[in-house]
Design a protein around this motif. Structure first.
Motif, PDB file in Angstrom:
ATOM      1  N   THR A  35       0.818  -1.214   0.000  1.00 29.13           N
ATOM      2  CA  THR A  35       0.000   0.000   0.000  1.00 29.13           C
ATOM      3  C   THR A  35       0.855   1.270   0.000  1.00 29.13           C
ATOM      4  N   GLU A  47      -7.923   6.695   2.956  1.00 26.17           N
ATOM      5  CA  GLU A  47      -9.025   5.757   3.211  1.00 26.17           C
ATOM      6  C   GLU A  47      -8.953   4.579   2.243  1.00 26.17           C
ATOM      7  N   ARG A  49      -6.375   3.531   0.732  1.00 22.37           N
ATOM      8  CA  ARG A  49      -5.218   2.699   1.067  1.00 22.37           C
ATOM      9  C   ARG A  49      -5.537   1.775   2.237  1.00 22.37           C
ATOM     10  N   GLN A  50      -6.200   2.352   3.226  1.00 18.59           N
ATOM     11  CA  GLN A  50      -6.566   1.526   4.376  1.00 18.59           C
ATOM     12  C   GLN A  50      -7.460   0.378   3.948  1.00 18.59           C
ATOM     13  N   ASN A  51      -8.397   0.712   3.057  1.00 16.42           N
ATOM     14  CA  ASN A  51      -9.310  -0.296   2.548  1.00 16.42           C
ATOM     15  C   ASN A  51      -8.556  -1.414   1.825  1.00 16.42           C
ATOM     16  N   LYS A  54      -6.793  -3.596   4.170  1.00 18.47           N
ATOM     17  CA  LYS A  54      -7.736  -4.464   4.853  1.00 18.47           C
ATOM     18  C   LYS A  54      -8.117  -5.643   3.949  1.00 18.47           C
ATOM     19  N   ASP A  59      -3.802  -5.511   7.485  1.00 17.28           N
ATOM     20  CA  ASP A  59      -4.047  -4.870   8.770  1.00 17.28           C
ATOM     21  C   ASP A  59      -3.895  -5.833   9.938  1.00 17.28           C
TER      22      ASP A  59
END
Lengths: 383, 333
Positions: A35, A47, A49-51, A54, A59
């Protein structure tokens, strides 16, 4: 024998697990993650990237991910590539495998056959002109910087002499008219090469049984010529010959470069062991029996000096599956070596681990095969 | 005369100069005869046999002389002047060899029987393999091996068995001469004795000539009709075995004969010859034994004695031969 094998296989499985673990944690210890690549991309917000993280399970804590990996590994599932999403790692590997295998097995084979023959002759006539030239030339190419040699060869044969294609593994102009896949031709070529090798092996075993050198040579040459001409007829009659030829033409330069670069390795091993063997009493005995010089050299001396070379050969065959990052990059050969580099550059951890694990399996298998071959070649070794 | 060696000279070329390993060796050999060559380690015994068969390393230089071999059809051939391809035909079929290290003279990756079949088919290419195998089985029985062992590899043999297999191999092409170079050195005394007797019996039975090479005078005595004593690349004395033992004329031979105890004879002081054999790179100017010889004088220092026939069949190279009944005092250190 059976006991030895079961013991070795258990060993291999244990080793493989240790190996996978080490590879996994090494990759984990690499800085950055998939990421992070998009950190500088303004279109991808934190957001997203976090997604992404995940979705790829990044994560979760590393140890949990390791357990997941091992669980999947036990199910022979190497996961999904990040950068080629949603392609599976295994399908990526199997797509590129035939190209790498065909190129590198050919190059290794050519280089070992050359090394064996030169090493044998150099040792037999130690200190003579052939010995000195072969050793000198071999060491010069052995120590040369491989990319330089590759560029030089491309320049010489592709640009100046214009007799060989520059790079890639097919010529698009040839393939434009057809809907054949190159993969298909590669697999057929591989099968052809495999059949050729098997026929040669059988004829070599058969040749051991006849008496005279001339008869031996006739058998080997005849079987080589017959198999080659049968395969050529088959290729041309099916109309696939032109595509196969295209691939083979593209292989000449990398094979030549790799052979030039690496034949000294096998040559020096052969020369060294041969120099020890020629001092053995059974070589003098063979000569005293009145056998021709060539029979003494090949049947009595070289046959005994062959053992370490065979081990080296089989183990380097295991390593050929990892391809060559430098060679494949220099010749734009889309094999496993290039896949390594791409996976590394794009932080595609599943693909990277998958490639390393795959290589590991084959190196371990190659060791097992070397053990079996040893027992076959040296009657003193029995398991 | 089956084999006639005349003034054979072979030197090894080294960085420091020439090593005179074989220096003017002459002898004759008749069919059915056993000739022993005895001498200390490094005196050139093995080099003599290797020169006759021309199995020399690259640094060996042939310096002169003749090896005349009678192959049964009149004219003797000079083995020294033959081309390599011609020479091959005389190896094993004309002169075969039992090597010093029988343990290592069998190739470990081939079956023992096959290695002997190879020799037979090399010289008699028309022999079918089964006929050759039958011959090998016969030879195995002759040397006291179980013919079923033909199908085994050398590492499955014991030392004595390997020695027997090597003897069988040496006999395989019905050679006219066999050179046995320390044929039993690696074996214990009991096996050694048995094998020696067998070699001798086979030799008498097949009426072959043999050259035995050993440092062990007891071994030589058992099997030879005549004995040559070699010292520093030269023959110093050659005579029939009885003469060599009863009436040695060269001080070196005398020393050798008194250097081992007799089991049945009377008790005598054993002789040790002081000093060491000379460096063959730079041998003494005169007699090579001079530095160690109690009888040596000015003449010995200056002039190399000629190797001449002093008695019928008794050759000697010495200025001051040991007289009958004379006791030579070696001053042991």
């Amino acid at each position: 024998m059976l006991k030895f094998f079961s013991k070795r296989i258990v060993q291999i499985v244990i080793l493989l697990f240790i190996y996978v673990t080490i590879v996994y944690w090494l990759m984990e210890a690499m800085p950055g993650s998939f990421t992070d690549k998009y950190l500088m991309n303004p279109k991808i917000t934190p957001e997203i990237r976090q997604n992404l993280a995940k979705q790829f399970g990044l994560d979760k804590p590393a140890f949990t991910r390791y357990l997941y990996y091992m669980k999947n590994f036990l199910k022979l599932d190497l996961g999904i590539s990040f950068s080629y999403f949603p392609k599976k790692v295994s399908s990526l590997i199997f797509e590129r495998l035939p190209r790498t295998v065909f190129l590198f097995v050919t190059a290794t084979l050519v280089s070992y056959i050359l090394g064996y023959n030169l090493g044998k002759r150099a040792a037999w006539r130690r200190g003579k002109i052939l010995d000195k030239t072969a050793t000198f030339v071999g060491i010069v190419f052995w120590t040369i910087f491989l990319p330089l040699l590759a560029i030089f060869n491309i320049w010489l044969f592709g640009v100046i002499l214009k007799i060989l294609p520059l790079n890639q593994f097919i010529n698009p102009n040839v393939w434009r008219e057809t809907n054949l896949s190159a993969q298909n031709i590669f697999l057929k070529l591989l099968l052809n090469a495999f059949i050729f090798l098997v026929v040669m092996m059988i004829s070599l075993i058969f040749a051991q049984r006849v008496k005279t050198v001339a008869a031996k040579r006739t058998i080997v040459l005849l079987s080589a010529v017959v198999t080659l001409s049968v395969s050529i007829i088959l290729w041309t009659s099916t109309g696939l010959g032109i595509y196969a030829l295209d691939i083979i033409l593209h292989m000449v330069l990398p094979v030549f470069t790799l052979t030039l670069y690496s034949f000294a390795g096998s040559m020096l091993v052969m020369r060294d062991t041969m120099l020890e063997v020629v001092r053995e009493d059974y070589v003098v005995t063979a000569k005293a029996k009145g056998l021709p010089d060539r029979v003494v050299r090949d049947k009595h001396a070289a046959r005994n000096a062959l053992l370490p070379l065979i081990t080296n050969f089989v183990i380097s065959l295991g390593f050929t599956l990892s391809g060559g990052i430098i060679t494949e990059t220099m010749f734009s050969w889309p094999g496993l070596g290039r896949a390594y580099l791409e996976a590394l550059n794009s932080q595609d951890t599943p693909l990277l681990i998958g490639l390393l694990v795959f290589t590991g399996i084959f190196v371990l298998l190659a060791h097992l095969i070397a053990d079996v071959l040893y027992a076959f070649l040296d009657p003193r070794i029995r398991y | 005369m089956l084999l006639s060696v005349k003034n054979l000279k072979m030197h090894y070329k080294t960085k420091m100069g020439y090593v005179r390993a074989v220096d003017s060796i002459s002898f004759d050999l008749d069919s059915g005869e056993g000739l022993g060559i005895v001498g200390e380690s490094g005196c050139g015994k093995t080099s003599v046999s290797m020169t006759i068969l021309r199995l020399l390393p690259d640094n060996a230089e042939f310096k002169g002389g003749e090896v005349l071999f009678d192959n049964g059809n009149g004219e003797p051939v000079n083995l020294v002047s033959l081309a390599e391809s011609e020479m091959r035909r005389y190896r094993w079929k004309g002169i075969s060899m039992i090597f010093q290290a029988a343990m290592n003279s069998l190739n470990p990756v081939y079956k023992v029987g096959d290695q002997i079949v190879e020799a037979i088919q090399n010289h008699f290419p028309d022999t079918p393999t089964d006929v050759a195998k039958k011959k090998v089985a016969e030879l195995f029985r002759l040397v006291g091996l179980d013919p079923t062992r033909m199908e085994q590899y050398p590492h499955q043999y014991s030392g004595g068995m390997k020695q027997r297999a090597v003897i069988a191999m040496a006999l395989s092409c019905d050679p006219r001469i066999i050179i046995a170079d320390e044929p039993t050195t690696a074996l214990d005394v009991i096996v050694q004795d048995r094998i020696l007797r067998e070699i001798r019996a086979i030799q008498k039975k097949l009426n072959m000539a043999m050259i035995y090479i050993s440092h062990d005078i007891a071994v030589i005595a058992e099997v030879s009709d005549r004995i040559a004593v070699m010292y520093a690349g030269k023959f110093v004395e050659l005579a029939d075995s009885v003469t060599i033992f009863k009436r040695p004329m060269h001080p070196y031979t005398y020393g050798l004969m008194h250097a081992f105890p007799s089991v049945t004879g009377k008790k005598v002081d054993l002789v040790t010859i002081p000093g060491e054999p000379p460096d063959l790179l730079a041998p003494p100017r005169g007699c090579r034994f001079y530095p160690r010889c109690p009888k040596g004088d000015k003449l010995c220092e200056e002039k190399d004695p000629e190797y001449v026939e002093v008695d019928k069949g008794h050759f000697l190279a010495c200025h001051h031969p040991v007289q009958p009944g004379e006791v030579v005092q070696f001053n042991a250190e």
